[in-house]
Design a protein around this motif. Structure first.
Motif, short mmCIF file in Angstrom:
data_model
loop_
_atom_site.label_atom_id
_atom_site.label_comp_id
_atom_site.label_asym_id
_atom_site.label_seq_id
_atom_site.Cartn_x
_atom_site.Cartn_y
_atom_site.Cartn_z
N PRO A 147 11.22 41.88 0.01
CA PRO A 147 10.04 42.02 -0.81
C PRO A 147 8.80 42.35 0.03
N ILE A 148 7.86 43.05 -0.58
CA ILE A 148 6.56 43.28 0.05
C ILE A 148 5.54 42.43 -0.73
N CYS A 149 4.81 41.61 -0.02
CA CYS A 149 3.80 40.78 -0.68
C CYS A 149 2.63 40.64 0.27
N ILE A 150 1.60 41.39 0.01
CA ILE A 150 0.48 41.48 0.94
C ILE A 150 -0.80 41.16 0.19
N VAL A 151 -1.64 40.36 0.83
CA VAL A 151 -2.84 39.88 0.14
C VAL A 151 -4.07 40.09 1.03
N LEU A 152 -5.11 40.55 0.39
CA LEU A 152 -6.42 40.59 1.05
C LEU A 152 -7.45 40.52 -0.06
N GLY A 153 -8.70 40.29 0.32
CA GLY A 153 -9.63 40.25 -0.80
C GLY A 153 -11.05 39.90 -0.44
N HIS A 154 -11.90 40.16 -1.43
CA HIS A 154 -13.30 39.78 -1.38
C HIS A 154 -13.36 38.30 -1.79
#
Lengths: 457, 457
Positions: B359-366
């Motif tokens: 699986p691909i599960c990538i997180v980033l954010g403001h």
């Protein structure tokens, strides 16, 4: 209009119990005020009133300045005073969830206890409720930095005229899921729904505060000073309050309660304040930025406050508007014009006032927000002509494409002048909204728009 | 739905002339795009289309990420590309008046030339139009400090479905004259009216910029760091961008275009930036505040940028989201959850992803704005299940009381999931507004709400 029907009042009394209905059958106070203690009760009240066609006036702290909370004998008051809980203060998320009847000062103090700031502040802080602040989109003393009440609302719960509860208690800074319907009710003065709960965004509490009173020689320099300060204080400028000399010199006259921190005789007096996070560095930079403004000739004299009591003394001069009433009968107006037109706007009003002997014409304002408070009257009560003063002021506002209400709202007081700041297309669109959300016109009827105007549309 | 009737197209061609109608009869592009050059033409178009029941899709730069600008064969495009003038840049009043087709970057550069800042910025700045930014209430990289597009709008002109022009070009910071109807159209994705002109509030252009990349050991410290920085930078914090290690380590992997400014192996990487007005003092205070955060253990490692190119290198890491597509097929999601729930939200998504191999599960954010971009997919295209990924993500958002759209809007893409973030009462109220303002459903139909949903209400 006749009094509310005894059957409806009885139905409401059964719903709310003895504590929930205040009946004051005297000549001065409104007769019946409902005091629900939950959103469910507000909803039930509106269902009953909707079915009966019974008009209601939502009430906060009743500190509004446009008679938006005026209640006739035929209307029921709907006070949210018992719905005053702070339901949640989420320090990590920097939000607070509050019932609409919560007093502004109470909410602000709760935020402060967590080193957070609810950045809404004005004279009536001890009586005004959050619900009222939102319903009128209150402004105040920090708008240049933090915006109006609207700008600090993240979520809201509202009860519609038919009793439908719309709960939109968003706590997130970003939320683009469909129409931002909370905006419809903020500033609608209780004519579209009753605000019952709110989520407010909180800010870090400032750790430093720097205040000065400046003398400025001409209005062009006032505008340049605003730009200079705003450009060199990195968004920390929280007040830019201008007093015309007639105001400053009267408030600090010989024998008044206030000492004059700067001598009389200047063209303008400007109270500036920054809110920062580093006491030492901020004080130094404040002094440097003001020093440079003096070198550029934008400021001719300055007093920087060195203590909280010195600061308070300057703010008390700015805030002592009531003192003016010693001069004679007068009307305080709250209007906006853009800064480049302000000088000429004020001159035109002054010229217009010359047709009277002993006219009173005093101006001060949140110039950083385009907002002027203009106080017009006459030292001789015989010569005080309410309508003529209103016409002079509002016709000039209209000619300058200004706003007849900067921060106080429309209520009953400015209804007749609304068309001076809003086009027919805008008014028709607003009335369309009112008819959609309150088809029987039971919510704060006759405020903003007269019932006639609505039925004619 | 059938193609637009030749009679209607001919009528529009006569109205707009050859230059005003683009017809592209191929399979890929939309067939007919109208290009009015004035508000009057937009009004005339809407009158014709209203009479004929002809649907229109308002078009800006077509950079939206929710398919809000998708145009079917039966719909006409309404591009404001020829209405792109900057009508007025009022430096004294710090406002700009712009036609809706003006490109964001063009407007921002015009403001900058006057040492002013239009504080809206995101990757598509070179193509996105101001009208599109307002219609979608665009967010971007400085929301924590300056707010969303909505927060910088003072005035607006809009053409309603029936061709009525509503001009509400207020230039004042405070204006409480009746309902704030510009708010109805901002973020409505062109479904309630066509925005033709806007007045934007400008800010002083920053004179200093300080940027750092920080390594943080756990999410609790991320939250504390946000509060620490925001509380000690006097409102100058303009970015607080968090990259989870899967993102940072892939983007800066051996052989990629980016050098890793901090070694791999940390739990979180945080890009922080302040915008100030005093280069020397701000740099010193930035370093001091970060130093104190390290002493408190909130930050385990840090790189402060010393040049514009070092700054750019860090932002390029943050912005190179497209690089991820090398991993395999994926869906980028734009959602909000409150900060105290974020860690557990992300963990739950990760657990849900375990049912797939690779699986691909990538997180980033403001993170300072509660906004996460979550990218889900599968390295093996055979195992890429679009619907299942969407369901996993949006069901989790719903359970965490988050928002299915933080800054991208609803368009076509998120319509089916809107109910996860909005109650039935909210949706009904929105649909009521849509029916009032666009009774024939000709303005961007099927966006936000399907036509079925509207007619069933």
């Amino acid at each position: 209009m006749s009094d509310p029907s005894p059957e409806v009042v009885e139905q409401l009394r059964q719903l709310l119990g003895e504590k929930g209905v205040r009946i004051q059958p005297d000549e001065v106070m409104p007769d019946v005020v409902l005091k629900p203690e939950s959103t469910e009760q507000v909803s039930a009240i509106l269902k009953i009133c909707s079915a009966a066609g019974q008009a209601l006036v939502p009430l906060g702290g009743k500190t509004g300045l446009a008679n938006g909370h005026f209640q006739t004998d035929s209307e029921l008051g709907l006070s949210l005073e018992r719905m005053n809980a702070i339901e949640d203060l989420d320090a990590a998320n920097r939000t607070m969830t509050v019932q609409a009847g919560c007093i502004l000062q109470t909410a602000a103090e709760a935020a402060e206890a967590e080193e957070l700031l609810l950045p809404l502040d004005f004279g009536a802080r001890g009586s005004a409720t959050l619900g009222g602040c939102l319903a009128t989109n209150a402004g105040g003393n920090m708008v240049i930095r933090y915006g109006m009440a609207r700008d600090m609302v993240l979520g809201l719960e509202v009860v519609l005229a038919d009793g439908t509860v719309v709960t939109s208690m968003n706590k997130m800074l970003k939320n683009n899921t469909g129409y931002d319907l909370k905006q419809w009710f903020i500033g609608a003065e209780g004519t579209l729904g009753v605000i019952t709960r709110v989520v407010m965004r909180l800010r870090p509490h400032p750790r430093s505060q720097n205040t000065a009173l400046l003398a400025v020689d001409d209005f062009d320099s006032v505008g340049k000073l605003l730009r200079w300060l705003d450009g060199h204080t990195a968004g920390t400028l929280s007040a830019f309050e201008v007093m015309w000399p007639q105001y400053y010199e009267f408030i600090t006259r010989e024998g008044s309660a206030h000492r004059a921190p700067l001598p009389h005789g200047s063209a303008y007096y400007v109270l500036v304040e920054t809110l920062g996070s580093n006491p030492e560095a901020d004080a130094e930079s404040f002094e440097m930025v003001l020093g440079e403004a003096m070198e550029q000739g934008l400021v001719s004299d300055a007093v920087l406050t060195r203590s909280q009591s010195e600061r308070n003394a300057i703010w008390e001069i700015r805030d002592d508007v009531l003192e003016l009433f010693k001069l004679g009968p007068m009307i305080p107006f709250d209007v906006s014009v853009t800064i480049e037109k302000m000088e000429s706007f004020v001159n035109e009003i002054r010229t217009g006032m010359n047709k009277w002997d002993a006219p009173i014409c005093i101006v001060l304002g949140h110039v950083g927000d385009s907002n002027l408070h203009v106080i017009l009257g006459n030292e001789n009560p015989e010569e005080f002509e309410y309508d003529a003063l209103e016409t002079l002021l509002y016709e000039t506002v209209e000619r300058y494409q200004g706003s007849v209400s900067a921060e106080h709202g429309v209520g009953l007081s400015k209804r007749a002048h609304l068309h001076r700041s809003r086009s027919e297309a805008e008014l028709q669109l607003m009335i369309g909204m009112k008819k959609m959300l309150d088809p029987n016109n039971i919510l704060n009827p006759n405020k903003i728009f007269s019932a006639d105007k609505i039925s004619a549309a």
